[in-house]
Design a protein around this motif. Structure first.
Motif, PDB file in Angstrom:
ATOM      1  N   VAL A 177      99.030  89.915  42.628  1.00  0.00           N
ATOM      2  CA  VAL A 177      99.727  90.755  41.662  1.00  0.00           C
ATOM      3  C   VAL A 177      99.585  90.139  40.278  1.00  0.00           C
ATOM      4  CG1 VAL A 177     101.925  91.789  41.003  1.00  0.00           C
ATOM      5  CG2 VAL A 177     101.391  91.443  43.432  1.00  0.00           C
ATOM      6  N   ASN A 178      99.052  90.916  39.324  1.00  0.00           N
ATOM      7  CA  ASN A 178      98.977  90.503  37.921  1.00  0.00           C
ATOM      8  C   ASN A 178     100.227  91.040  37.219  1.00  0.00           C
ATOM      9  OD1 ASN A 178      96.374  89.220  38.065  1.00  0.00           O
ATOM     10  ND2 ASN A 178      95.501  91.275  38.206  1.00  0.00           N
ATOM     11  N   VAL A 195     100.333  86.091  40.710  1.00  0.00           N
ATOM     12  CA  VAL A 195     100.823  85.419  41.909  1.00  0.00           C
ATOM     13  C   VAL A 195     100.092  86.015  43.098  1.00  0.00           C
ATOM     14  CG1 VAL A 195     103.083  84.871  40.961  1.00  0.00           C
ATOM     15  CG2 VAL A 195     102.748  87.040  42.154  1.00  0.00           C
ATOM     16  N   GLY A 196      99.924  85.211  44.137  1.00  0.00           N
ATOM     17  CA  GLY A 196      99.197  85.681  45.305  1.00  0.00           C
ATOM     18  C   GLY A 196      99.665  85.004  46.572  1.00  0.00           C
ATOM     19  N   LEU A 232      99.342  80.792  35.459  1.00  0.00           N
ATOM     20  CA  LEU A 232      99.947  81.204  34.197  1.00  0.00           C
ATOM     21  C   LEU A 232      99.022  80.821  33.049  1.00  0.00           C
ATOM     22  CD1 LEU A 232     102.367  82.243  32.494  1.00  0.00           C
ATOM     23  CD2 LEU A 232     103.233  79.877  32.521  1.00  0.00           C
ATOM     24  N   HIS A 233      98.683  81.811  32.216  1.00  0.00           N
ATOM     25  CA  HIS A 233      97.904  81.578  30.997  1.00  0.00           C
ATOM     26  C   HIS A 233      98.783  81.940  29.798  1.00  0.00           C
ATOM     27  CE1 HIS A 233      94.027  81.162  33.119  1.00  0.00           C
ATOM     28  NE2 HIS A 233      94.454  82.144  33.893  1.00  0.00           N
ATOM     29  N   HIS A 234      98.841  81.050  28.852  1.00  0.00           N
ATOM     30  CA  HIS A 234      99.576  81.334  27.612  1.00  0.00           C
ATOM     31  C   HIS A 234      98.824  80.685  26.460  1.00  0.00           C
ATOM     32  CE1 HIS A 234     102.774  82.198  24.822  1.00  0.00           C
ATOM     33  NE2 HIS A 234     102.832  80.923  24.472  1.00  0.00           N
ATOM     34  N   GLY A 235      98.221  81.542  25.621  1.00  0.00           N
ATOM     35  CA  GLY A 235      97.442  81.013  24.514  1.00  0.00           C
ATOM     36  C   GLY A 235      96.343  80.089  25.031  1.00  0.00           C
ATOM     37  N   PRO A 236      96.289  78.857  24.520  1.00  0.00           N
ATOM     38  CA  PRO A 236      95.251  77.925  24.967  1.00  0.00           C
ATOM     39  C   PRO A 236      95.577  77.222  26.279  1.00  0.00           C
ATOM     40  CG  PRO A 236      96.573  76.896  23.279  1.00  0.00           C
ATOM     41  CD  PRO A 236      97.077  78.309  23.404  1.00  0.00           C
ATOM     42  N   TRP A 237      96.765  77.474  26.844  1.00  0.00           N
ATOM     43  CA  TRP A 237      97.207  76.759  28.036  1.00  0.00           C
ATOM     44  C   TRP A 237      96.957  77.565  29.298  1.00  0.00           C
ATOM     45  CZ3 TRP A 237      98.794  71.793  27.884  1.00  0.00           C
ATOM     46  CH2 TRP A 237      99.190  71.282  26.648  1.00  0.00           C
ATOM     47  N   LEU A 266      97.559  71.196  41.907  1.00  0.00           N
ATOM     48  CA  LEU A 266      98.080  71.567  40.598  1.00  0.00           C
ATOM     49  C   LEU A 266      97.000  71.293  39.562  1.00  0.00           C
ATOM     50  CD1 LEU A 266     100.522  72.525  38.895  1.00  0.00           C
ATOM     51  CD2 LEU A 266     101.130  70.102  38.612  1.00  0.00           C
ATOM     52  N   SER A 267      96.699  72.293  38.748  1.00  0.00           N
ATOM     53  CA  SER A 267      95.649  72.161  37.737  1.00  0.00           C
ATOM     54  C   SER A 267      96.143  72.707  36.415  1.00  0.00           C
ATOM     55  CB  SER A 267      94.387  72.922  38.178  1.00  0.00           C
ATOM     56  OG  SER A 267      93.380  72.857  37.192  1.00  0.00           O
TER      57      SER A 267
END
Length: 539
Positions: A177-178, A195-196, A232-237, A266-267
């Motif tokens: 799910v996006n 999440v998956g 989780l993607h947020h900006g450059p993270w 964990l990455s």
């Protein structure tokens, strides 16, 4: 042999002709041909054996696409396979044939197919020809997208093992799910969250395997595994976390242990304005999972665990590659920092400079979750510097410090400590002519001692490339039990011609025995010597 060769040539010609035929608006034909040949010679010095007069691995893939239906097939010819493939790969035929139908956002595949759930911890079927891996599934797969941002998959099939489909039945389901597609505010703030969850089951018939002459193992017919993950993607993270667990699965890999298996990862990464950072950690235990419990080597794996070590492309840096310890378990860490120094600065110079530092460390585990075991499996610290000094000259330098536990990874040999130095320079001689040179040195007091490597490569765009290389074992001849394999040259000469979609390469030389690895999966390749010919065509 001649009959088979004529068949291959005829098939390739037919495919090439089909690629030129107009297919209209509703259908498109594409595909590829890969054919690698060796005229082998014996060489007692390096242990190369001559097996037949001609060895070849040839693959022909065809894909037909239309608006609602796609179909594909692969023809493989390995009747006289290349060295290292002769035990199980020998044969020819159509091992992969499939048909896919699409209706709206949904699709159904029947026949052979590849699939991966998440990072592949509980399911990854894929092809890697250089490693002799093709663990596709023969059966069916349904992909449904009932809502925006939601993807559901169910599948079931038998797994390929060389030319057989005799493994256990693999069945699975996956949901992803996006969440950001449901909340426009997340998209406006450059935030994405997915999440998956996955489940995979293996069914394998019971069989008579004995712990000793009087005690038979009680083997489970069903083995289940599940996986949960989030990214989780947020900006450059970017942050990814994943956990998977497997029920009791006694097998040859784990010496028929009834312990459960698990893996956690964990990455985290950051990338912006010339700076990139990567931090990864993974703990795995007893996660070797095959469709046939008796097997070993690289065949019949249902899952895949990435190595968290850098896949090196330089010859000496890749001399001691790491293989993921699925059955033993491991703590694996990787950290990487890359930075681009701007142009026209003191460190960047006129054209700028890139520096990258990578560190990988793999250690044994204990029963206590966060405790390390006693043995170090692998360690790799490398620094790479790339700088263009003039418009026509570019230089890449690398230093690497490595610790390689050969006993753990290969079965014997102890810990190997090495220092590796690489200089790779490229000069633009003319508008279409480029000269590239490599010098490499590996220093160690263990195993076969020091190695030297040199390469010269001349490219004349767009058609020609000539490559000459030599890898020389300069080990200490006084080293007991290693001296018999020292001071040999592994030379290669290659001429490559490209025209349109065709690529032809002719060569001659020696190849060192060793392990070929990709993503933590390794296959032993015997020493070879002789004339090589490679042909690739995409249509």
């Amino acid at each position: 042999m001649k009959r088979h060769l004529l068949y291959i040539v005829g098939l390739c010609g037919t495919l090439a002709a089909a690629a030129q035929q107009p297919q209209g608006d509703e259908a498109k034909v594409s595909g590829s041909v890969q054919s690698d040949w060796l005229l082998p010679q014996s060489d007692d010095a390096i242990g190369a054996e001559k097996r037949g007069d001609v060895n070849t691995n040839t693959y022909v893939d065809v894909l037909v696409q239309s608006k609602y239906v796609d179909g594909g097939a692969r023809f493989e010819y390995l009747q006289h396979p290349l060295p290292g493939f002769e035990n199980d790969f020998e044969g020819c035929g159509l091992p992969n044939v499939w048909l896919k139908g699409r209706l709206g956002n949904n699709e159904l595949t029947v026949g052979t197919f590849y699939e991966q759930f998440g990072s592949g911890f509980i399911l990854r079927t894929y092809e890697e020809r250089s490693l002799g891996i093709d663990n596709s599934l023969l059966g069916g797969r349904l992909v449904v997208r009932p809502l925006k941002g939601v993807t559901l998959k169910v599948l079931s099939g038998l797994q390929r093992r060389y030319w057989q489909w005799d493994g256990g039945t693999v069945t699975g389901a996956d949901a992803e799910v996006n969440i950001d597609e449901w909340w426009p505010a997340m998209q406006r703030h450059d935030t994405r969250l997915s999440v998956g969850a996955s489940w995979v089951n293996k069914y394998e018939q019971d069989e008579d395997i004995f712990a000793d002459p009087t005690h038979r193992y009680n083997l489970p017919r069903y083995v289940n595994a599940w996986d949960v993950r989030a990214t989780l993607h947020h900006g450059p993270w970017s942050v990814t976390g994943e956990y998977a667990q497997k029920t009791q699965d006694p097998s040859f890999d784990n010496q028929y242990s009834y312990r459960k298996g698990h893996v956690a990862m964990l990455s985290t990464s950051y990338s912006k304005r010339g700076l990139s950072v990567l931090l990864q950690a993974k703990r795995s235990d007893n996660m070797a999972w095959r469709s046939q419990r008796r097997l070993s080597g690289t065949s019949a794996f249902i899952n895949h665990l990435p190595a968290f070590t850098l896949d090196h492309t330089y010859a000496l840096a890749a001399l001691y590659p790491y293989a993921t310890q699925l059955a033993k378990g491991e703590w694996a860490y990787q950290a990487e920092v890359g930075y681009n120094f701007k142009r026209k600065t003191a460190l960047g110079g006129r054209y700028g400079m890139n520096v990258k530092v990578n560190y990988s460390y793999v250690r044994a585990i204990q029963d206590a979750w966060f405790k390390w075991g006693h043995d170090t499996y692998y360690q790799d610290l490398n620094v790479q510097l790339t700088r263009r000094f003039t418009r026509d000259f570019k230089l890449n330098l690398m230093y690497m410090n490595q610790r390689y536990n050969k006993t753990v990874i290969e079965g014997e040999g102890g810990m190997i400590h090495s220092n590796i130095f690489v200089a790779d320079g490229m000069v633009q001689l003319a508008r279409k002519t480029t000269l590239r040179c490599e010098l490499q040195y590996l220093q160690t007091k263990q195993d076969q001692g020091d190695w030297l490597y040199g390469l010269v490569e001349l490219s004349v765009a767009p058609h020609w490339m000539v490559t000459l290389s030599d890898m020389w074992n300069a080990g200490d001849s006084d080293m007991e039990h290693y001296s018999e394999n020292t001071h040999y040259h592994y030379y290669q000469g290659l001429v490559t011609y490209n025209t349109g979609a065709h690529r032809i390469q002719l060569g001659y030389g020696r190849t060192r025995a060793g392990y070929n690895c990709s993503g933590g999966v390794c296959r032993y390749v015997p020493a070879t010597k002789g004339v090589t010919l490679s042909y690739n065509y995409n249509f």
